[in-house]
Design a protein around this motif. Structure first.
Motif, short mmCIF file in Angstrom:
data_model
loop_
_atom_site.label_atom_id
_atom_site.label_comp_id
_atom_site.label_asym_id
_atom_site.label_seq_id
_atom_site.Cartn_x
_atom_site.Cartn_y
_atom_site.Cartn_z
N ARG A 142 47.44 39.53 91.24
CA ARG A 142 46.47 38.56 90.76
C ARG A 142 47.22 37.44 90.04
O ARG A 142 48.36 37.64 89.61
CB ARG A 142 45.46 39.22 89.83
N PRO A 143 46.63 36.28 89.89
CA PRO A 143 47.31 35.15 89.23
C PRO A 143 47.69 35.48 87.79
O PRO A 143 46.91 36.12 87.07
CB PRO A 143 46.28 34.02 89.29
N LEU A 144 48.87 35.06 87.40
CA LEU A 144 49.30 35.22 86.01
C LEU A 144 48.57 34.20 85.15
O LEU A 144 48.46 33.02 85.53
CB LEU A 144 50.81 34.98 85.91
N PRO A 145 48.04 34.59 83.99
CA PRO A 145 47.39 33.61 83.12
C PRO A 145 48.37 32.52 82.70
O PRO A 145 49.59 32.71 82.73
CB PRO A 145 46.97 34.46 81.91
N PRO A 146 47.85 31.37 82.30
CA PRO A 146 48.74 30.29 81.87
C PRO A 146 49.50 30.67 80.62
O PRO A 146 49.01 31.45 79.80
CB PRO A 146 47.78 29.12 81.60
N TYR A 147 50.72 30.12 80.50
CA TYR A 147 51.49 30.36 79.29
C TYR A 147 50.95 29.50 78.17
O TYR A 147 50.70 28.30 78.35
CB TYR A 147 52.98 30.07 79.53
N ARG A 148 50.78 30.11 77.01
CA ARG A 148 50.32 29.40 75.83
C ARG A 148 51.25 29.72 74.67
O ARG A 148 51.64 30.87 74.47
CB ARG A 148 48.89 29.80 75.46
N ALA A 149 51.61 28.69 73.94
CA ALA A 149 52.34 28.90 72.70
C ALA A 149 51.35 29.31 71.63
O ALA A 149 50.15 29.00 71.72
CB ALA A 149 53.07 27.63 72.28
N LEU A 150 51.82 30.02 70.63
CA LEU A 150 50.94 30.49 69.55
C LEU A 150 51.58 30.23 68.20
O LEU A 150 52.79 30.41 68.03
CB LEU A 150 50.67 31.99 69.69
N LEU A 151 50.75 29.81 67.26
CA LEU A 151 51.16 29.69 65.86
C LEU A 151 50.19 30.50 65.02
O LEU A 151 48.96 30.36 65.16
CB LEU A 151 51.13 28.23 65.41
N ALA A 152 50.72 31.35 64.18
CA ALA A 152 49.90 32.11 63.24
C ALA A 152 50.49 31.95 61.85
O ALA A 152 51.71 31.91 61.69
CB ALA A 152 49.85 33.59 63.62
N VAL A 153 49.62 31.81 60.86
CA VAL A 153 50.07 31.76 59.47
C VAL A 153 49.18 32.66 58.64
O VAL A 153 48.01 32.87 58.96
CB VAL A 153 50.03 30.31 58.89
N ASP A 154 49.75 33.21 57.59
CA ASP A 154 48.92 33.89 56.60
C ASP A 154 49.54 33.72 55.22
O ASP A 154 50.70 33.35 55.08
CB ASP A 154 48.65 35.34 56.95
N ALA A 155 48.72 33.97 54.22
CA ALA A 155 49.09 33.71 52.83
C ALA A 155 49.71 34.94 52.20
O ALA A 155 49.23 36.06 52.40
CB ALA A 155 47.87 33.26 52.02
N LYS A 156 50.76 34.72 51.44
CA LYS A 156 51.38 35.80 50.68
C LYS A 156 50.47 36.20 49.53
O LYS A 156 49.90 35.35 48.84
CB LYS A 156 52.73 35.33 50.12
N ASP A 157 50.30 37.51 49.35
CA ASP A 157 49.55 38.08 48.22
C ASP A 157 48.08 37.66 48.21
O ASP A 157 47.46 37.59 47.16
CB ASP A 157 50.20 37.70 46.88
N PHE A 158 47.52 37.40 49.39
CA PHE A 158 46.12 36.98 49.45
C PHE A 158 45.19 38.05 48.87
O PHE A 158 44.27 37.74 48.11
CB PHE A 158 45.73 36.68 50.90
N THR A 159 45.43 39.32 49.22
CA THR A 159 44.54 40.38 48.75
C THR A 159 44.64 40.58 47.25
O THR A 159 43.76 41.20 46.65
CB THR A 159 44.85 41.71 49.46
N GLY A 160 45.70 40.07 46.62
CA GLY A 160 45.83 40.19 45.18
C GLY A 160 45.06 39.15 44.41
O GLY A 160 44.96 39.22 43.17
N LEU A 161 44.48 38.16 45.12
CA LEU A 161 43.70 37.13 44.45
C LEU A 161 42.35 37.69 44.01
O LEU A 161 41.81 38.61 44.65
CB LEU A 161 43.45 35.94 45.39
#
Length: 302
Positions: free
Chosen positions: A15-34
């Motif tokens: 079956r066709p391969l899905p298109p290639y996509r770049a990904l960026l993810a960010v998260d905050a340090k110590d968020f659960t401590g807020l």
């Protein structure tokens, strides 16, 4: 009755391969401590800071063309055209670090320090439900949660280092070693990316735009890449180059290190205790050989 969605059987047909996509993810340090009262505001603030950095980095088009964007509570993730990967690595990550620094100077609220991961791979992107789900996205989040990037940000000064980024080996090979970005190999540190409690282990690369504190003494590369025109070929690893390859422990007298250390390792303990040894690789860590001098006595160890 809900419509049944057919689940493809791997390897049952081509079956066709899905298109290639770049990904960026960010998260905050110590968020659960807020405090809980700050969670919603910080969750809303993070994508605003990312969008501001995209605009300042000349990537307003990317900002307006995100694919399958999603909030993770303490951060965001989105896909984008992989042709823009070189520009996300440089200048966006550096600009994001600057934007966070400027915000933290003027803000009366909690300091915002982020981890970021950059990856690329085949992902469905047809406008249907389920877009963006796949191994590449899972690995993007695993990289973000991996030990090295967390340890790197925790070891740095919160006054100076606002961002630590981890780059997948696929992105590094294609964009950095390929010479398509101004982020040079000199400014990346190879690490084994693992996540506690998860079956995940990949080679990856750390980039810290503004290193500080123990990161500087560990030899983490400085902020500014060399001027344009410098050959963008990966340098041969020098014997004295410091590399993060594990964790360190504080002991009663001196230092214990797990993982690989490039070059000589020297520390001075209490009283007249001085240890200096040449580095050797042995098993899963380092075997140290050399001399140990304590109060004038010499004890050779191999």
């Amino acid at each position: 009755m809900p419509t049944t969605v057919p689940v493809p059987v791997p390897g049952s047909e081509s079956r066709p391969l899905p298109p290639y996509r770049a990904l960026l993810a960010v998260d905050a340090k110590d968020f659960t401590g807020l405090p809980a009262v700050q969670h919603a505001a910080v969750s809303e603030l993070i994508p605003q800071l990312v969008d501001l950095a995209l605009a300042k980095a000349g990537l307003a088009g990317l900002r307006d063309a995100k694919r399958f964007p999603a909030s993770t509570g303490d951060g965001i993730v989105f896909g984008f055209d992989p042709a823009r990967l070189p520009f996300v690595l440089w200048p966006f990550l550096r600009v994001l670090d600057d934007v966070l620094g400027e915000y933290n100077v003027i803000s009366v609220g909690p300091r915002i320090r982020l981890r970021a991961s950059v990856h690329v791979g085949p992902l469905p992107d047809s406008g249907a439900p389920g877009d963006g789900n796949g191994t590449a996205r899972n690995d993007t989040h695993r990289l973000l949660d991996s030990r090295p990037v967390k340890a790197m940000l925790a070891s740095a000064s919160e006054q100076t280092t606002h961002l630590a980024a981890i780059i997948s080996d696929r992105v590094y090979q294609d964009a950095v070693l390929g010479g398509y970005t101004r982020l040079l190999p000199d400014h990346c540190t190879e690490v084994p990316a693992t996540v506690e409690g998860k079956n995940f282990a990949q080679r990856a690369w750390l980039y810290v735009p503004s290193p500080s504190g123990s990161l500087l003494s560990a030899g983490v590369p400085a902020k500014e890449p060399a001027a344009a025109g410098r050959p963008e070929t990966p340098p041969a690893p020098a014997p004295s180059a410091a590399r993060y390859q594990g964790n360190s422990q504080r002991v009663k007298d001196g230092a214990a290190v797990m993982g690989d250390i490039g070059g000589d390792f020297t520390f001075t303990g209490r009283s007249d205790t001085t240890n200096r040894a040449a580095n050797q690789h042995w098993g899963s860590g380092d075997n140290v050989s050399g001399s140990k001098n304590v109060g004038g006595a010499t004890e050779d160890r191999t």
